[in-house]
Design a protein around this motif. Structure first.
Motif, PDB file in Angstrom:
ATOM      1  N   LYS A  51       0.825  -1.208   0.000  1.00 48.40           N
ATOM      2  CA  LYS A  51       0.000   0.000   0.000  1.00 48.40           C
ATOM      3  C   LYS A  51       0.857   1.256   0.000  1.00 48.40           C
ATOM      4  CE  LYS A  51      -3.677   2.140   2.762  1.00 48.40           C
ATOM      5  NZ  LYS A  51      -4.450   2.053   4.017  1.00 48.40           N
ATOM      6  N   ASN A  52       0.328   2.305  -0.615  1.00 50.19           N
ATOM      7  CA  ASN A  52       1.005   3.604  -0.613  1.00 50.19           C
ATOM      8  C   ASN A  52       0.895   4.210   0.786  1.00 50.19           C
ATOM      9  OD1 ASN A  52       2.090   6.114  -1.051  1.00 50.19           O
ATOM     10  ND2 ASN A  52       0.680   6.715  -2.670  1.00 50.19           N
ATOM     11  N   ARG A  53       1.877   3.937   1.628  1.00 54.76           N
ATOM     12  CA  ARG A  53       1.833   4.399   3.009  1.00 54.76           C
ATOM     13  C   ARG A  53       1.948   5.912   3.124  1.00 54.76           C
ATOM     14  NH1 ARG A  53       6.462   1.056   5.640  1.00 54.76           N
ATOM     15  NH2 ARG A  53       7.256   1.202   3.517  1.00 54.76           N
ATOM     16  N   PHE A  54       2.495   6.578   2.097  1.00 57.97           N
ATOM     17  CA  PHE A  54       2.579   8.036   2.156  1.00 57.97           C
ATOM     18  C   PHE A  54       1.201   8.681   2.114  1.00 57.97           C
ATOM     19  CE2 PHE A  54       6.994   7.205   0.978  1.00 57.97           C
ATOM     20  CZ  PHE A  54       7.664   8.115   1.780  1.00 57.97           C
ATOM     21  N   ASP A  55       0.198   7.974   1.579  1.00 50.43           N
ATOM     22  CA  ASP A  55      -1.170   8.498   1.598  1.00 50.43           C
ATOM     23  C   ASP A  55      -1.763   8.502   3.006  1.00 50.43           C
ATOM     24  OD1 ASP A  55      -1.380   9.187  -1.019  1.00 50.43           O
ATOM     25  OD2 ASP A  55      -2.662   7.523  -1.620  1.00 50.43           O
ATOM     26  N   ASP A  56      -1.145   7.756   3.922  1.00 47.67           N
ATOM     27  CA  ASP A  56      -1.637   7.685   5.302  1.00 47.67           C
ATOM     28  C   ASP A  56      -0.923   8.655   6.234  1.00 47.67           C
ATOM     29  OD1 ASP A  56      -3.519   5.628   4.833  1.00 47.67           O
ATOM     30  OD2 ASP A  56      -1.896   4.144   4.832  1.00 47.67           O
ATOM     31  N   VAL A  57       0.018   9.444   5.706  1.00 49.62           N
ATOM     32  CA  VAL A  57       0.787  10.364   6.561  1.00 49.62           C
ATOM     33  C   VAL A  57      -0.056  11.587   6.914  1.00 49.62           C
ATOM     34  CG1 VAL A  57       2.865  11.749   6.772  1.00 49.62           C
ATOM     35  CG2 VAL A  57       2.960   9.545   5.578  1.00 49.62           C
ATOM     36  N   ILE A  58      -0.413  12.384   5.923  1.00 45.50           N
ATOM     37  CA  ILE A  58      -1.310  13.529   6.148  1.00 45.50           C
ATOM     38  C   ILE A  58      -2.711  13.085   5.770  1.00 45.50           C
ATOM     39  CG2 ILE A  58      -1.849  15.923   5.556  1.00 45.50           C
ATOM     40  CD1 ILE A  58       1.082  16.367   4.971  1.00 45.50           C
ATOM     41  N   LYS A  59      -3.439  12.598   6.768  1.00 41.58           N
ATOM     42  CA  LYS A  59      -4.776  12.056   6.551  1.00 41.58           C
ATOM     43  C   LYS A  59      -5.666  12.506   7.699  1.00 41.58           C
ATOM     44  CE  LYS A  59      -7.081   7.728   5.296  1.00 41.58           C
ATOM     45  NZ  LYS A  59      -6.875   6.282   5.044  1.00 41.58           N
ATOM     46  N   ASN A  60      -6.598  13.396   7.385  1.00 42.86           N
ATOM     47  CA  ASN A  60      -7.440  14.035   8.415  1.00 42.86           C
ATOM     48  C   ASN A  60      -6.562  14.658   9.499  1.00 42.86           C
ATOM     49  OD1 ASN A  60      -9.917  13.262   7.190  1.00 42.86           O
ATOM     50  ND2 ASN A  60      -9.725  11.218   8.090  1.00 42.86           N
ATOM     51  N   SER A  61      -5.517  15.354   9.057  1.00 48.23           N
ATOM     52  CA  SER A  61      -4.524  15.935   9.964  1.00 48.23           C
ATOM     53  C   SER A  61      -4.843  17.391  10.266  1.00 48.23           C
ATOM     54  CB  SER A  61      -3.123  15.833   9.353  1.00 48.23           C
ATOM     55  OG  SER A  61      -2.801  14.474   9.067  1.00 48.23           O
ATOM     56  N   GLY A  62      -4.614  17.798  11.510  1.00 44.47           N
ATOM     57  CA  GLY A  62      -4.869  19.176  11.917  1.00 44.47           C
ATOM     58  C   GLY A  62      -4.063  20.179  11.117  1.00 44.47           C
ATOM     59  N   THR A  63      -4.752  21.202  10.612  1.00 49.54           N
ATOM     60  CA  THR A  63      -4.132  22.215   9.745  1.00 49.54           C
ATOM     61  C   THR A  63      -4.514  23.600  10.241  1.00 49.54           C
ATOM     62  OG1 THR A  63      -4.426  20.708   7.866  1.00 49.54           O
ATOM     63  CG2 THR A  63      -3.882  23.005   7.367  1.00 49.54           C
ATOM     64  N   TRP A  64      -3.506  24.461  10.456  1.00 56.49           N
ATOM     65  CA  TRP A  64      -3.798  25.832  10.866  1.00 56.49           C
ATOM     66  C   TRP A  64      -3.367  26.808   9.783  1.00 56.49           C
ATOM     67  CZ3 TRP A  64       0.205  29.279  11.124  1.00 56.49           C
ATOM     68  CH2 TRP A  64       1.501  28.746  11.249  1.00 56.49           C
ATOM     69  N   GLY A  65      -4.038  27.957   9.750  1.00 62.60           N
ATOM     70  CA  GLY A  65      -3.711  28.968   8.754  1.00 62.60           C
ATOM     71  C   GLY A  65      -4.008  30.365   9.255  1.00 62.60           C
ATOM     72  N   VAL A  66      -3.339  31.341   8.654  1.00 58.30           N
ATOM     73  CA  VAL A  66      -3.596  32.757   8.905  1.00 58.30           C
ATOM     74  C   VAL A  66      -3.802  33.435   7.559  1.00 58.30           C
ATOM     75  CG1 VAL A  66      -2.341  32.891  11.085  1.00 58.30           C
ATOM     76  CG2 VAL A  66      -1.111  33.251   8.948  1.00 58.30           C
ATOM     77  N   ARG A  67      -4.642  34.476   7.546  1.00 60.69           N
ATOM     78  CA  ARG A  67      -4.945  35.112   6.272  1.00 60.69           C
ATOM     79  C   ARG A  67      -5.362  36.557   6.470  1.00 60.69           C
ATOM     80  NH1 ARG A  67     -10.595  32.058   4.751  1.00 60.69           N
ATOM     81  NH2 ARG A  67     -11.690  32.461   6.703  1.00 60.69           N
ATOM     82  N   ALA A  68      -5.363  37.293   5.353  1.00 54.40           N
ATOM     83  CA  ALA A  68      -5.771  38.696   5.355  1.00 54.40           C
ATOM     84  C   ALA A  68      -6.212  39.076   3.951  1.00 54.40           C
ATOM     85  CB  ALA A  68      -4.633  39.596   5.815  1.00 54.40           C
ATOM     86  N   GLY A  69      -7.152  40.030   3.876  1.00 55.05           N
ATOM     87  CA  GLY A  69      -7.621  40.448   2.571  1.00 55.05           C
ATOM     88  C   GLY A  69      -8.640  41.557   2.663  1.00 55.05           C
ATOM     89  N   GLN A  70      -9.432  41.711   1.602  1.00 55.26           N
ATOM     90  CA  GLN A  70     -10.490  42.712   1.543  1.00 55.26           C
ATOM     91  C   GLN A  70     -11.796  42.064   1.150  1.00 55.26           C
ATOM     92  OE1 GLN A  70      -9.503  46.157  -0.918  1.00 55.26           O
ATOM     93  NE2 GLN A  70      -9.098  47.291   0.956  1.00 55.26           N
ATOM     94  N   MET A  71     -12.902  42.660   1.616  1.00 55.66           N
ATOM     95  CA  MET A  71     -14.223  42.082   1.408  1.00 55.66           C
ATOM     96  C   MET A  71     -15.229  43.187   1.110  1.00 55.66           C
ATOM     97  SD  MET A  71     -16.451  39.861   4.199  1.00 55.66           S
ATOM     98  CE  MET A  71     -15.059  38.785   4.528  1.00 55.66           C
ATOM     99  N   THR A  72     -16.138  42.915   0.175  1.00 54.93           N
ATOM    100  CA  THR A  72     -17.290  43.773  -0.075  1.00 54.93           C
ATOM    101  C   THR A  72     -18.553  42.935   0.149  1.00 54.93           C
ATOM    102  OG1 THR A  72     -17.487  43.238  -2.425  1.00 54.93           O
ATOM    103  CG2 THR A  72     -15.960  45.012  -1.827  1.00 54.93           C
ATOM    104  N   ASP A  73     -19.699  43.511  -0.140  1.00 58.54           N
ATOM    105  CA  ASP A  73     -20.943  42.757  -0.013  1.00 58.54           C
ATOM    106  C   ASP A  73     -21.057  41.676  -1.088  1.00 58.54           C
ATOM    107  OD1 ASP A  73     -21.750  44.224   2.164  1.00 58.54           O
ATOM    108  OD2 ASP A  73     -22.931  45.650   0.973  1.00 58.54           O
ATOM    109  N   GLU A  74     -20.305  41.832  -2.192  1.00 57.57           N
ATOM    110  CA  GLU A  74     -20.418  40.904  -3.321  1.00 57.57           C
ATOM    111  C   GLU A  74     -19.315  39.857  -3.384  1.00 57.57           C
ATOM    112  OE1 GLU A  74     -20.380  44.307  -3.835  1.00 57.57           O
ATOM    113  OE2 GLU A  74     -22.577  44.457  -3.751  1.00 57.57           O
ATOM    114  N   ALA A  75     -18.113  40.188  -2.869  1.00 58.52           N
ATOM    115  CA  ALA A  75     -16.985  39.277  -3.064  1.00 58.52           C
ATOM    116  C   ALA A  75     -15.870  39.603  -2.067  1.00 58.52           C
ATOM    117  CB  ALA A  75     -16.460  39.382  -4.496  1.00 58.52           C
ATOM    118  N   ARG A  76     -14.828  38.778  -2.093  1.00 60.17           N
ATOM    119  CA  ARG A  76     -13.635  39.031  -1.287  1.00 60.17           C
ATOM    120  C   ARG A  76     -12.426  38.416  -1.969  1.00 60.17           C
ATOM    121  NH1 ARG A  76     -13.974  34.811   3.922  1.00 60.17           N
ATOM    122  NH2 ARG A  76     -14.191  32.899   2.685  1.00 60.17           N
TER     123      ARG A  76
END
Length: 201
Positions: A51-76
């Motif tokens: 079996k491709n054991r590398f497919d079992d490494v990152i599997k339902n794994s906790g992921t964090w992120g940070v982001r920034a941008g601009q938003m209007t009523d129609e889009a962002r």
């Protein structure tokens, strides 16, 4: 002609003023679960049977992120940095870092609730940090789609739930220490379900 030019200039300035007033900046963070699917080279399939054991490494794994941008009523539009790392057993370990630019369109469901859907593109870095193997990394592109729901909680905060699917071409070599190169893996795709908290200013 002078009056027409003045009117055109005033109209243009008015449009830009409205756009600047309508748009708002936002920043926030996300937390979710990611699964990364990989493709193995023919030599790696021969050297690491089964079996491709590398497919079992990152599997339902906790992921964090940070982001920034601009938003209007129609889009962002916004930039996101994400990091996910996990292992399988006592040997295999992978880390993926993404830098993503995204654009979403909104469909309102009420005064404070919106559905969103859009596209993303950016760069990803895949690192093989497996124990007993030579460390290796690669940077590739990624493209994908995302969709979800956004709920404003007040003038300055909102929460959201979303799903993102990405395709990528990043890959790393798999070289066992004392043995040599066994083959390589390439990221085929990744998927992520996440929750986000945003601050608007």
């Amino acid at each position: 002609m002078k009056k027409l030019s003045t009117l055109a200039l005033a109209t243009t300035l008015g449009i830009f003023s409205f756009g600047a007033h309508a748009a708002e900046n936002f920043a926030g963070f996300t937390w979710g679960k990611s699964t990364v699917n990989t493709d193995r080279s023919s030599s790696l399939k021969q050297n690491m049977d089964g079996k491709n054991r590398f497919d079992d490494v990152i599997k339902n794994s906790g992921t964090w992120g940070v982001r920034a941008g601009q938003m209007t009523d129609e889009a962002r539009y916004y930039m996101t940095y994400e990091n996910v790392s996990d292992d399988y057993g006592s040997s295999l370990k992978l880390r993926q870092q993404n830098l993503i630019g995204s654009y979403d369109m909104f469909v309102p469901l009420g005064d404070t609730t919106r559905l969103f859907g859009g596209a993303s593109a950016g760069l990803t870095k895949l690192e093989n940090e497996s124990k007993g193997y030579t460390r290796d990394s690669d940077i590739g592109y990624l493209v994908g789609l995302q969709a979800g729901i956004l709920q404003k909680l007040g003038d300055n905060t909102s929460v959201e739930a979303g799903y993102r699917y990405l395709r990528s071409n990043a890959g790393t070599e798999v070289s066992e220490r004392g043995v040599g190169k066994l083959g390589s893996i390439d990221v085929h795709s990744s998927k992520q379900a996440y929750l986000g908290l945003n601050y608007h200013f």
